[in-house]
Design an enzyme around this catalytic site. Sequence first.
Site, mmCIF file in Angstrom:
data_model
loop_
_atom_site.group_PDB
_atom_site.id
_atom_site.type_symbol
_atom_site.label_atom_id
_atom_site.label_comp_id
_atom_site.label_asym_id
_atom_site.label_seq_id
_atom_site.Cartn_x
_atom_site.Cartn_y
_atom_site.Cartn_z
ATOM 1 N N SER A 179 0.905 -1.062 -0.116
ATOM 2 C CA SER A 179 -0.101 -0.107 0.197
ATOM 3 C C SER A 179 0.885 1.194 0.047
ATOM 4 O O SER A 179 1.998 1.305 0.770
ATOM 5 C CB SER A 179 -0.884 -0.021 1.086
ATOM 6 O OG SER A 179 -1.644 1.249 1.467
ATOM 7 N N SER A 187 -0.880 3.958 1.060
ATOM 8 C CA SER A 187 -1.274 5.057 1.819
ATOM 9 C C SER A 187 -0.562 5.829 2.741
ATOM 10 O O SER A 187 -0.927 6.778 3.065
ATOM 11 C CB SER A 187 -2.581 4.270 2.578
ATOM 12 O OG SER A 187 -3.676 3.866 1.405
ATOM 13 N N VAL A 245 -9.180 -1.057 -11.091
ATOM 14 C CA VAL A 245 -9.087 -0.356 -9.705
ATOM 15 C C VAL A 245 -7.728 -0.490 -9.117
ATOM 16 O O VAL A 245 -7.558 0.136 -8.173
ATOM 17 C CB VAL A 245 -10.424 -0.268 -8.778
ATOM 18 C CG1 VAL A 245 -11.692 -0.218 -9.489
ATOM 19 C CG2 VAL A 245 -10.444 -1.917 -8.294
ATOM 20 N N LYS A 267 -14.353 -4.178 3.638
ATOM 21 C CA LYS A 267 -15.301 -2.994 3.555
ATOM 22 C C LYS A 267 -16.610 -3.062 4.162
ATOM 23 O O LYS A 267 -17.513 -1.960 4.210
ATOM 24 C CB LYS A 267 -14.877 -2.462 2.117
ATOM 25 C CG LYS A 267 -13.635 -1.866 1.799
ATOM 26 C CD LYS A 267 -13.539 -1.463 0.448
ATOM 27 C CE LYS A 267 -12.053 -0.814 0.120
ATOM 28 N NZ LYS A 267 -12.155 -0.401 -1.411
ATOM 29 N N GLY A 275 -16.638 -4.731 -2.183
ATOM 30 C CA GLY A 275 -16.675 -3.360 -1.689
ATOM 31 C C GLY A 275 -16.055 -2.415 -2.773
ATOM 32 O O GLY A 275 -17.058 -1.196 -2.698
ATOM 33 N N GLY A 314 -5.745 2.019 -11.115
ATOM 34 C CA GLY A 314 -6.345 2.910 -9.996
ATOM 35 C C GLY A 314 -5.712 3.970 -9.371
ATOM 36 O O GLY A 314 -5.984 4.093 -8.149
ATOM 37 N N ASN A 362 -14.821 2.516 3.159
ATOM 38 C CA ASN A 362 -13.340 2.485 3.268
ATOM 39 C C ASN A 362 -12.811 3.421 4.085
ATOM 40 O O ASN A 362 -11.671 3.378 4.131
ATOM 41 C CB ASN A 362 -13.047 2.731 2.071
ATOM 42 C CG ASN A 362 -13.055 4.139 1.487
ATOM 43 O OD1 ASN A 362 -14.036 4.816 1.768
ATOM 44 N ND2 ASN A 362 -11.911 4.899 1.082
ATOM 45 N N THR A 411 -9.690 -1.604 3.913
ATOM 46 C CA THR A 411 -9.677 -2.246 2.338
ATOM 47 C C THR A 411 -9.803 -3.813 2.383
ATOM 48 O O THR A 411 -10.088 -4.145 3.262
ATOM 49 C CB THR A 411 -8.237 -1.944 1.717
ATOM 50 O OG1 THR A 411 -8.305 -2.180 0.626
ATOM 51 C CG2 THR A 411 -7.273 -2.652 2.363
ATOM 52 N N GLY A 442 -16.848 -7.503 -10.607
ATOM 53 C CA GLY A 442 -16.420 -7.374 -9.277
ATOM 54 C C GLY A 442 -17.794 -6.390 -8.667
ATOM 55 O O GLY A 442 -18.117 -5.445 -9.067
#
Length: 287
Positions: free
Chosen positions: A23, A25, A230, A78, A141, A253, A99, A74, A138
């Site tokens: 990640s 983030s 995504v 979710k 979430g 994404g 999220n 994530t 898909g």
Amino acid sequence: MSASTTSANTLLLGLIGQSIQGSRSPQLHEEEARQQGLRCLYQLHDLPLDTGAAALDALLTAMQTVGYAGCNITHPFKQTVLACLDSLSDDAAAIGVVNTVQFREGKRIGHNTDWWGFAQSFQQQWPQARLERVVQLGAGGAGAAVAHAILTLGCQQLTLHDADPARASALAARLKQRFGENRVMVAEDVAAALAAADGLIQATPIGMQGHPGLPLPVEWLHPALWVTDVIYFPRETALLKAANALGCATMNGGGMVVYQAAGAFRLFSGLNPDAERMARHFARLAD
């Protein structure tokens, strides 16, 4: 909007998910906080796939106890996290997926910034994209969020497919309540739906690190499709590589993750993030 922090200028945040070591983030939030004059500590909480609501609830309690301002959620939690929250924002309630969890005045408030992140990214890259017929793979979430986004952007007919048909049907039913009966359907024949489609949204984990492969046969793609995935790590999934080879317009994404992070940062900190600055930082990380 006030945020609970470990001290006046320190923001403690986290990400809850499974197989999340790749990640970006932490870097996105920590750097934007630094630019805003804050110190941010963003921790990864990588949990087993079968973690249930009780264990999530205990983790959220621990986060609140030590002073987290909130956390991101994530795959695959979710929807599981819904049982652990005190309230939902309007968007999260409509989508049925969270999220971002904000800790505020002892309460846990669930938000969804994924849908806005996808919508902002899509509009920036393809402002004139054809949206008459779109196929989405898909219905989990991420799928619920991007389906909400593409219909909000004006998609006239969204065809859903999921490995779990019941999940696709449940998402379709929820979307029909908000967007109308005739704008959403569940795929009976994905190949036929794609042959007549303007675009393809890939919202399953297939193609991400730890889940390699293609979510459909390459033969089902055609050059007139725009294709968005995504997934942002890797930047070019096997699907996007195949679509590029055919001459399709493609998007990963990355934009979605930047804009969803900007929305979450605003909730966590009470400050207005510079999304363009975050996007430039993300591009440097990706390189």
